[in-house]
Motif scaffolding. Structure first.
Motif, PDB file in Angstrom:
ATOM      1  N   TRP A 122      42.312   0.213 -58.273  1.00 23.96           N
ATOM      2  CA  TRP A 122      40.881   0.402 -58.566  1.00 23.96           C
ATOM      3  C   TRP A 122      40.298  -0.862 -59.201  1.00 23.96           C
ATOM      4  O   TRP A 122      39.205  -1.312 -58.831  1.00 23.96           O
ATOM      5  CB  TRP A 122      40.684   1.590 -59.501  1.00 23.96           C
ATOM      6  N   LEU A 123      41.013  -1.430 -60.167  1.00 21.72           N
ATOM      7  CA  LEU A 123      40.510  -2.621 -60.844  1.00 21.72           C
ATOM      8  C   LEU A 123      40.436  -3.821 -59.898  1.00 21.72           C
ATOM      9  O   LEU A 123      39.532  -4.653 -60.005  1.00 21.72           O
ATOM     10  CB  LEU A 123      41.403  -2.952 -62.041  1.00 21.72           C
ATOM     11  N   ASN A 165      38.856  -7.659 -65.350  1.00 23.03           N
ATOM     12  CA  ASN A 165      37.735  -6.795 -64.968  1.00 23.03           C
ATOM     13  C   ASN A 165      37.351  -5.911 -66.151  1.00 23.03           C
ATOM     14  O   ASN A 165      37.384  -4.676 -66.061  1.00 23.03           O
ATOM     15  CB  ASN A 165      38.125  -5.948 -63.752  1.00 23.03           C
ATOM     16  N   SER A 220      39.885  -3.595 -56.710  1.00 24.11           N
ATOM     17  CA  SER A 220      38.959  -3.335 -55.608  1.00 24.11           C
ATOM     18  C   SER A 220      37.655  -4.117 -55.756  1.00 24.11           C
ATOM     19  O   SER A 220      36.908  -4.267 -54.786  1.00 24.11           O
ATOM     20  CB  SER A 220      38.649  -1.829 -55.527  1.00 24.11           C
ATOM     21  N   ARG A 221      37.386  -4.624 -56.942  1.00 20.87           N
ATOM     22  CA  ARG A 221      36.187  -5.444 -57.143  1.00 20.87           C
ATOM     23  C   ARG A 221      36.183  -6.660 -56.213  1.00 20.87           C
ATOM     24  O   ARG A 221      35.123  -7.129 -55.797  1.00 20.87           O
ATOM     25  CB  ARG A 221      36.129  -5.911 -58.600  1.00 20.87           C
ATOM     26  N   ARG A 256      34.093  -3.124 -63.130  1.00 17.62           N
ATOM     27  CA  ARG A 256      33.328  -3.145 -61.885  1.00 17.62           C
ATOM     28  C   ARG A 256      34.287  -2.887 -60.729  1.00 17.62           C
ATOM     29  O   ARG A 256      35.196  -3.667 -60.471  1.00 17.62           O
ATOM     30  CB  ARG A 256      32.641  -4.494 -61.714  1.00 17.62           C
ATOM     31  N   VAL A 257      34.103  -1.797 -60.049  1.00 16.76           N
ATOM     32  CA  VAL A 257      34.970  -1.415 -58.945  1.00 16.76           C
ATOM     33  C   VAL A 257      34.125  -1.179 -57.701  1.00 16.76           C
ATOM     34  O   VAL A 257      32.900  -1.013 -57.781  1.00 16.76           O
ATOM     35  CB  VAL A 257      35.789  -0.146 -59.277  1.00 16.76           C
ATOM     36  N   ARG A 258      34.786  -1.184 -56.567  1.00 16.07           N
ATOM     37  CA  ARG A 258      34.123  -0.887 -55.299  1.00 16.07           C
ATOM     38  C   ARG A 258      34.680   0.425 -54.780  1.00 16.07           C
ATOM     39  O   ARG A 258      35.791   0.470 -54.234  1.00 16.07           O
ATOM     40  CB  ARG A 258      34.363  -2.004 -54.284  1.00 16.07           C
TER      41      ARG A 258
END
Length: 440
Positions: A136-137, A87, A139-140, A91-93
């Motif tokens: 976090w990484l 990633n 979560s994409r 880009r995270v959600r």
């Protein structure tokens, strides 16, 4: 688990949108989204390895604790590096779960900075930061699908496979008298509660996949039977109660919409009643584990530690932010309660954030329409809530945070990319007519 993960299997669900003539499975008006890379499973496996811990029973081949800590911490660093490589565009959600874990770092760092718990507290803060950063990484790829459920089952089943192998190679080392003959990890130092937790979680998730017809019966039988045998050998009451209550709530959420869930629920109740009548004395003996009534009533000595922790004097700063991340012990004895451990190490601030995690995840799960994904999330959330009473781990990098991360991935809304802009169609120039620019 056999079979390839599918994004959604409910008719008319997010994966059943219409397609244009000639399209191959692409939702109308949306670009095809790339699937989850296989390397994401490797990252998840490294996170699991990091949370296995370094304290436990004696193994067949003695492993220095420093070596185990080096392996587990190296696994976390490798997980973060691999997730970052997958990633690179970051880009995270954004979601409530990872956001609340990020906020949990604040009281952890504030309390650990006083070094009341030693330099180890800052090391644990760094570990928690890398752990949350990796989530976090990842979560994409949290899109409400079952991908992470399948990764969870496969990886923890591999861990249980090592436990079973150790029991076969050396039964004496796998069930030592030090632990009252309960099953431990003979190849990797795992305690009975750890093994019971892993077994209960993958049993529950596999049963739900079977009810939802997302796996074949042969694969499910292998996972469920082996895991159940290991769970029984650990004599872990918390994991057993968490499994039973969690599955009851999860399948209950499907009863009104799934005939398979209704049949399973009816058969489970019948079997439970017959077992309770036919094997009452054996079940009672297994549950008591040879303990006296007094020892059982004070939760194997846990209540004494809890009373001492709550009665200890604290400054205002310690009440608000805790004493810093430690080894989840008080006075040299394990706390064995997530809420008191968080209160001790991260104060009332950390406790409020952990409460918010359950409130948010539980609230979102209750508001979602009935589905297999929602049922799996309900099982994981309820299991972690039940286990938190006699197990620590909600305030630091642990399997419980991974269970809740899987629940968060199941409750995430499916991501749909914006449709590409429609190319402009050139206007045909009619013969014998002047262009507008030529008209004066």
């Amino acid at each position: 688990m056999a079979g390839n993960p599918r994004h959604d299997g409910t008719p008319g669900g997010p994966g059943a949108t219409g397609t244009r003539p000639g399209a191959t499975g692409t939702p109308t008006g949306a670009e095809p989204r790339p699937g989850t890379p296989k390397a994401v499973g490797i990252v998840w496996g490294l996170l699991v390895l990091n949370t296995l811990g370094s304290a436990g029973a004696k193994t067949i081949v003695p492993l220095p604790r420093s070596l185990i800590q080096m392996v587990t911490m190296g696994a976390l660093v490798a997980a973060f590096a691999l997730a970052l490589a997958l990633n690179l565009r970051l880009r995270v959600r954004p979601g409530a779960y990872v956001s609340l874990l990020t906020l949990l770092l604040v009281p952890s760092v504030i309390s650990s900075a006083y070094l009341e718990s030693g330099f180890g507290a800052l090391f644990r803060c760094t570990r928690l930061a890398l752990f949350v950063g990796t989530l976090w990484l990842l979560s994409r790829w949290w899109d409400g699908g079952l991908t992470f459920v399948r990764h969870h089952i496969r990886i923890y089943f591999a861990v249980l496979g090592s436990v079973a192998a150790g029991a076969v190679v050396s039964p004496g080392a796998a069930m030592p008298e030090l632990y009252g003959g309960r099953l431990v990890g003979a190849l990797w130092p795992l305690t009975p509660p750890q093994i019971g937790q892993y077994a209960a979680v993958i049993i529950g998730l596999t049963v739900l996949l079977l009810v939802g017809r997302r796996t074949d019966r042969a694969s499910a039988a292998v996972v469920i039977v082996l895991s159940f045998v290991l769970l029984a050998l650990t004599h872990t009451r918390t994991a057993t109660l968490g499994l039973l209550i969690g599955l009851t709530l999860a399948i209950g959420s499907l009863v009104m919409t799934s005939a398979a869930a209704r049949r399973f629920f009816a058969w489970a109740v019948l079997i439970a009643v017959v077992a309770a009548v036919a094997f009452n004395s054996a079940l009672q003996a297994w549950f008591l584990r040879g303990q006296s009534q007094e020892n059982f009533s004070n939760l194997t000595g846990r209540a004494k530690v809890w009373d001492a922790l709550l009665a200890a004097p604290r400054t205002g700063s310690e009440q608000l932010f805790g004493v810093g991340l430690g080894d989840k012990s008080y006075g040299g004895l394990p706390i064995d309660n997530s809420w008191l451990a968080v209160y001790h190490e991260q104060g009332l601030t950390g406790t409020a954030l952990v409460v918010a995690v359950f409130v948010v995840l539980g609230g979102v799960a209750l508001l979602r329409p009935p589905s297999l994904h929602r049922a799996c999330a309900i099982f994981l959330i309820s299991y972690c809530a039940i286990a938190s009473y006699t197990e620590a781990g909600l305030g630091d990098a642990s399997p419980y945070l991974l269970h809740l991360a899987v629940a968060a991935s199941l409750l995430a809304a499916p991501a749909v990319t914006a449709p590409p802009p429609t190319p402009a169609v050139p206007r045909r120039r009619l013969p014998g007519r002047a262009r507008e620019s030529e008209v004066t």
